[in-house]
Design an enzyme around this catalytic site. Structure first.
Site, PDB file in Angstrom:
ATOM      1  CG  HIS A  95      15.796  40.090 -36.907  1.00 27.07           C
ATOM      2  ND1 HIS A  95      16.844  39.622 -37.672  1.00 27.07           N
ATOM      3  CD2 HIS A  95      16.039  41.415 -36.716  1.00 27.07           C
ATOM      4  CE1 HIS A  95      17.680  40.619 -37.926  1.00 27.07           C
ATOM      5  NE2 HIS A  95      17.216  41.724 -37.357  1.00 27.07           N
ATOM      6  CB  THR A 137      15.269  49.116 -24.373  1.00 30.71           C
ATOM      7  OG1 THR A 137      13.916  49.566 -24.461  1.00 30.71           O
ATOM      8  CG2 THR A 137      16.214  50.224 -24.815  1.00 30.71           C
ATOM      9  CG  ASP A 151       3.398  40.550 -18.671  1.00 30.42           C
ATOM     10  OD1 ASP A 151       2.978  39.400 -18.902  1.00 30.42           O
ATOM     11  OD2 ASP A 151       4.541  40.783 -18.263  1.00 30.42           O
ATOM     12  NE  ARG A 197      14.384  44.124 -39.179  1.00 26.97           N
ATOM     13  CZ  ARG A 197      14.528  44.621 -37.961  1.00 26.97           C
ATOM     14  NH1 ARG A 197      13.530  44.565 -37.108  1.00 26.97           N
ATOM     15  NH2 ARG A 197      15.667  45.178 -37.598  1.00 26.97           N
TER      16      ARG A 197
END
Length: 539
Positions: free
Chosen positions: A243, A43, A222, A290
Site C-alpha cells: 500500500h 477484514t 497459515d 497502487r
C-alpha cells in the site's frame, strides 16, 4: 472432534460462508476456528470500502471490469472478473440487509468514493473503518444461528490428508482429499483432531512476512503454507501489493493505513522538497494504480535518501475530511500532526497478497473437499495487481459461490456420503514422540526478525536476480533450522507461525525467480519490460 462444516478464519470470507451454510443446513453443525478473537482479522483493518456498481447512470459493469483488468496488468482471468463485478452488488445488498451501514448523502443516496485505478465513484464506505463495520455486522448475524460454533484462540497446525494414512502424497497424486485439521489447543497445550467432510480456508493474508505491514499480527499466511505442505496448488505469490500510504511511524506494527480514499478526495503526494511528483510517473497522477504509486514513492525516497514522502491534505475541505476520515484525523493528531496544517509522513507497507491457493470459479482448491476464499485464495480476479476495494467484494462473491457448490453436493447426495466417510474413518493422533519443551524462545523470535529483514531488503517493491538469490539462500538456512526445531520440540503457535512464514517467503521468492519479466506488483530491474508475458506461476 467431528463437525459437518469446518471453517478456518472469521473474516468476511469465513463468516459470509458460515451464515449461508447455517441458514441452508439448520440441522448441521458449523465450526469456525480462530487463532485469536473472532473480530481480529484482516477484514477489520480494511479502511477504504467495497467497490460495486451502484449508480448505473454514470457507472457500468463494463467500466468496473475494464478498471480491474487494467490494474491486473494482463493476468486477470476475465471470466472471474466478470463474475465478481456482476454478482457483487447483490452480495453487497445482502450485508446491508444484515445491518451494515454505509455512508449516505443528505438526499439518502449512498456516498460513493473513488480510489486509485477506478474510473468512476463506486466505493461504498463506512467513514474510514468500512471493514470494521462489515466484520461487526457479520459477527452479529452469525451469533443469531445456534448451529454456528466458534472455537477461539485455537491454532491450526496442519491439514489432514491421505498423507496421514501413510500414503505417499505428491503434487501429482490424484484425488488428494482433506479430512479436517490438527489444531493446537491453548488450554491443554495438546494437538487435537477436528474432522470434517467439508473444510473452508479463510485464513487471510501474509503481510507479517515483511518488517512493515498494514496487516494485523494474525496475518502469517497459515492457510497458504498448510495447503502447500499438503501438496495443493499455489499460484502467483510473487505479487505482493505494497500500500503506497501507510503512516510512517518506525516500530509500530501493524502500520496505520492512510486509505487511498484520501487521495480520491484530492490529497497530493509530495517528496521531501515539497514537490508533487506523481505526474512524472503516470498521467493519472495520485490516482494511478497502487503498484505504480508505490514504485514512484520508492523511487523518490531512494532519490532523496529519505525514509518517507508526504501526503498533503491541507487543501481538502475540513468538514468533509472530519466526516469521512475521523480515525485518520485522530491518529495523526495523537502523534502531533494536524492534517490541516501539516503534511502526513507516509511510506509503502506490505498490504495484500494477490496470489495464494489456486481455486476455480466455485472456490474449490486442487484438494478435494477443501475450499479457499478471501485473501488466502487466488481466484484469478486480481492478476498482477489488485484494484483498490475489490478484495471485500471478492470475498463475499466467492464465499457465496462456495456455498452454492456445497448445496449442489448436498442435492447430489455427495455431502451425506462424505459425512458418512468421516464418521467411519480412523485417523492417527498427532505424534509428539521424541519432542521436548523448547528451551529458548530466542531461537524463534530471532528467526522471525531475520525473515522480515530478508524479505524487506531483498524482495520488496523493487527486486533483482542477485537479491532474490541471496534471499533464497538465507531462507534455505532458516528453513533447515526451523524444521529441525519443529521435529525436536513441542509445537507452539510461535513456532508454527515461523514455519508458515518461512514457507510464504519461499513461495514469494520462488515465484519471483520464475517470473523473468516486470509486471504489476513484481518489478525486477534485470527485466524492466514485460518481455516474457509469462502467465500464472503455479507452485
Amino acid at each position: 472432534m467431528k463437525t459437518d462444516f469446518l471453517i478456518i478464519g472469521s473474516g468476511i470470507a469465513g463468516l459470509t460462508y458460515a451464515i449461508k451454510i447455517a441458514k441452508k443446513f439448520p440441522d448441521k453443525e458449523i465450526t469456525v476456528i480462530t487463532k485469536a478473537s473472532p473480530e481480529e482479522t484482516n477484514t477489520k483493518y480494511a479502511q477504504g470500502g467495497v467497490a460495486g456498481v451502484w449508480d448505473e447512470e454514470k457507472d457500468s459493469f463494463e467500466k468496473h471490469i475494464q478498471d480491474t483488468l487494467i490494474a491486473g496488468d494482463g493476468l486477470c482471468n476475465e471470466d472471474v472478473v466478470n463474475i465478481v463485478v456482476t454478482e457483487g452488488p447483490e452480495r453487497i445488498q445482502e450485508i446491508i440487509d444484515y445491518g451494515a451501514s454505509f455512508d449516505k448523502e443528505e438526499n439518502g443516496e449512498y456516498s460513493l468514493g473513488r480510489e486509485g485505478g477506478h474510473s468512476e465513484f463506486r466505493i461504498l464506505h463506512h467513514k474510514d473503518v468500512t471493514g470494521k463495520e462489515m466484520e461487526r455486522t457479520l459477527i452479529a448475524e452469525a451469533q443469531k444461528h445456534n448451529n454456528i460454533k466458534f472455537i477461539q484462540h485455537c491454532y491450526v497446525v496442519e491439514l489432514i490428508t491421505q498423507h496421514h494414512l501413510n500414503y505417499l502424497v505428491t503434487k501429482s497424486t490424484p484425488n488428494i482429499t482433506c479430512y479436517g485439521v490438527y489444531v493446537l489447543n491453548h488450554q491443554t497445550n495438546k494437538i487435537d483432531k477436528i474432522l470434517a467432510p467439508i473444510t473452508m480456508l479463510a485464513t487471510g493474508g501474509c503481510g507479517q512476512v515483511y518488517r512493515t505491514t498494514t496487516n494485523p499480527k494474525v496475518a502469517t499466511g497459515d492457510g497458504v503454507a498448510m495447503t502447500y505442505r499438503a501438496k495443493g496448488r499455489i499460484e502467483n505469490m510473487e505479487f505482493i501489493q505494497f500500500h503506497p500510504t501507510a503512516l510512517f511511524k518506525p516500530g509500530e506494527s501493524p502500520a496505520f493505513l492512510i486509505t487511498e480514499a484520501v487521495r480520491g478526495e484530492g490529497a497530493v503526494l509530495r517528496n521531501i522538497k515539497g514537490e508533487a511528483f506523481m505526474e512524472k510517473y503516470d498521467k493519472r497522477k495520485d490516482l494511478a494504480p497502487r503498484d505504480i504509486v508505490a514504485r514512484a514513492i520508492d523511487s523518490e525516497m531512494k532519490k532523496h535518501g529519505t525514509e518517507h514522502v508526504f501526503l498533503d491534505c491541507r487543501a481538502l475541505d475540513k468538514e468533509k475530511f472530519l466526516h469521512h476520515f475521523p480515525n485518520i484525523y485522530e491518529k495523526c493528531l495523537s502523534i502531533g500532526i494536524d492534517v490541516f496544517e501539516q503534511m502526513i509522513p507516509v511510506a509503502p507497507a506490505a498490504h495484500y497478497s494477490c496470489g495464494g491457493i489456486k481455486t476455480d470459479e466455485w472456490a474449490r482448491t486442487s484438494i478435494l473437499n477443501l475450499y479457499a476464499c478471501g485473501e488466502c485464495s487466488s481466484t484469478g480476479l486480481h492478476g498482477a495487481n489488485r484494484l483498490a476495494s475489490n478484495s471485500l467484494l471478492e470475498a463475499m462473491v466467492f464465499s457465496h459461490r462456495a456455498f452454492t457448490d456445497v448445496t449442489r453436493l448436498s442435492e447430489e447426495g455427495k455431502l451425506e456420503k462424505a459425512i458418512d466417510y468421516i464418521n467411519n474413518i480412523h485417523l492417527p493422533e498427532w505424534n509428539e514422540e521424541g519432542t521436548s519443551q523448547p528451551k529458548e524462545m530466542i531461537l524463534i523470535t530471532q528467526s522471525i526478525k531475520e525473515l522480515e529483514q530478508i524479505m524487506s531488503d531483498y524482495v520488496g517493491i523493487v527486486r533483482n536476480n542477485i537479491r532474490l538469490e541471496r534471499a533464497m539462500r538465507r531462507l534455505d538456512l532458516l528453513f533447515e533450522e526451523t524444521e529441525t526445531l519443529f521435529k525436536s520440540t513441542q509445537v507452539s503457535p510461535q513456532l508454527c507461525e515461523l514455519r508458515n512464514l518461512i514457507t510464504i517467503g519461499f513461495l514469494i521468492v520462488r515465484g519471483a525467480q520464475f517470473r523473468k519479466e516486470s509486471r504489476g506488483l513484481h518489478f525486477n530491474t534485470d527485466y524492466p519490460n514485460k518481455s516474457n508475458l509469462l502467465q500464472n506461476v503455479i507452485l
